[in-house]
Design a protein around this motif. Structure first.
Motif: not given
Length: 228
Positions: A187-192, A200-202, A211-214, A219-223
């Motif tokens: 989650r700390s490297y989602l900009e990569k 997304q695959q997860m 699945r739920r955590l992914a 959702r949090h990243y997109e928001t």
């Protein structure tokens, strides 16, 4: 220690007493050991008394405190509370161990032991591994013939790889807790791009927890990425 071999020697044991004896007999004063799963420090203390130097770690606070207390008078020994899957921190604390001891529970499931070993193989270049695992030792005893691949091994050491690549590798583990561990840190490297694609695959992982955590992570990243 110079001239560390590309393919380390691996010693498998099934019993605690054998594990400690092999460790004491095979380490040299030139070695720097990394002990994964030190528990209350029983083996660590024996190695300390023999004059060996290195880092011992466990992920359980009470056990780490007990181990640290037992070796407090041996300045060549460091004890840390750490999950061994945190390779970046492991490399920071002990960048070049020459011997790695692995005891994450002698009766631990084979897939969990194998997953950790694979991660270590890709991250370090020791001359020797000493592994306590009953299942792995029994499996090794049944193997009568081995045919090595012509191409380089898939788990050849890749020292000092970038953290996100280590985590992406771990996210493919067959062990659910490994995938969860990797996902939480990815989650700390989602900009990569490669990390975002893996998360997304997860969202289609076979585990409900993964699945739920992914899905929550995306959702949090997109928001958070939306303009105000």
């Amino acid at each position: 220690m110079e001239n560390v071999p590309t393919r380390p020697r691996i010693i498998l044991v099934a019993q605690t007493l054998d594990y400690r004896q092999v460790a004491r007999e095979t380490l040299t004063t030139e070695d720097v050991f990394l002990e994964i799963g030190c528990a209350g420090g029983e083996c660590t203390t024996l190695l300390a008394k023999d004059g060996f130097k290195g880092l011992a770690l466990d992920h359980t606070p009470d056990l780490v405190a007990r181990a640290a207390e037992r070796v407090a008078h041996y300045p060549q020994i460091t004890v840390a509370e750490l999950d061994a899957r945190d390779i970046a921190e492991l490399q920071r604390l002990c960048p070049r161990p020459t011997v790695i001891l692995v005891d994450i529970g002698g009766t631990e499931a084979l897939d969990k032991v194998a997953s950790l070993l694979r991660l270590l193989f890709k991250s370090f270049r020791p001359r020797l591994y000493i592994v306590k695992s009953r299942e792995l030792a029994l499996l090794a005893d049944m193997i009568q013939e081995v045919h090595l691949p012509d191409r380089p091994p898939a788990i050849s050491p890749l020292e000092m790889r970038e953290v996100q690549h280590q985590l992406i590798d771990l996210s493919h583990s067959s062990v659910i807790n490994d995938r969860l561990f990797a996902l939480k840190r990815l989650r700390s490297y989602l900009e990569k791009k490669e990390v975002l694609e893996r998360v997304q695959q997860m969202t289609a992982d076979e585990s409900n927890s993964v699945r739920r955590l992914a899905q929550h992570t995306l959702r949090h990243y997109e928001t958070s990425d939306e303009p105000n």
